[in-house]
Design a protein around this motif. Sequence first.
Motif, PDB file in Angstrom:
ATOM      1  N   ILE A 126       0.847  -1.224   0.152  1.00 26.15           N
ATOM      2  CA  ILE A 126       0.040  -0.106   0.043  1.00 26.15           C
ATOM      3  C   ILE A 126       0.896   1.170  -0.082  1.00 26.15           C
ATOM      4  O   ILE A 126       0.590   2.106  -0.778  1.00 26.15           O
ATOM      5  CB  ILE A 126      -0.833   0.013   1.419  1.00 26.15           C
TER       6      ILE A 126
ATOM      7  N   ARG B  20      -3.958   4.588  -5.201  1.00 26.72           N
ATOM      8  CA  ARG B  20      -5.152   3.795  -5.245  1.00 26.72           C
ATOM      9  C   ARG B  20      -5.405   3.194  -6.750  1.00 26.72           C
ATOM     10  O   ARG B  20      -5.936   1.873  -6.924  1.00 26.72           O
ATOM     11  CB  ARG B  20      -6.583   4.651  -4.880  1.00 26.72           C
TER      12      ARG B  20
ATOM     13  N   GLY C 101      -6.784   0.782   0.586  1.00 24.41           N
ATOM     14  CA  GLY C 101      -5.506   1.313   1.311  1.00 24.41           C
ATOM     15  C   GLY C 101      -5.503   0.833   2.929  1.00 24.41           C
ATOM     16  O   GLY C 101      -4.683   1.223   3.625  1.00 24.41           O
TER      17      GLY C 101
END
Length: 80
Positions: free
Chosen positions: A9, A14, A56
């Motif tokens: 992450i 994203r 996330g």
Amino acid sequence: MSPHRSILIKDTTREQREEIIRRSLAGCGDGSCEMCSSCSLGAGDPFAMYQPYIDGDMEIRDINAKRAADNERLFGLQRG
């Protein structure tokens, strides 16, 4: 995305995470499934299963580990 780039992450956006999941699950439901069993063992939509990663909130490895632990607890499945 290069196959050798980090998928953590902290190292992805994203949009990159969405692409990682989309590519990883490209075979789901089209006959080229790798038999992850997420659909048949109650995980439901495999894309929804990885939404916490896309958002996330949770790494892929943690989602997979949780799913495996849930399967073992619910169905007595042993990983080999």
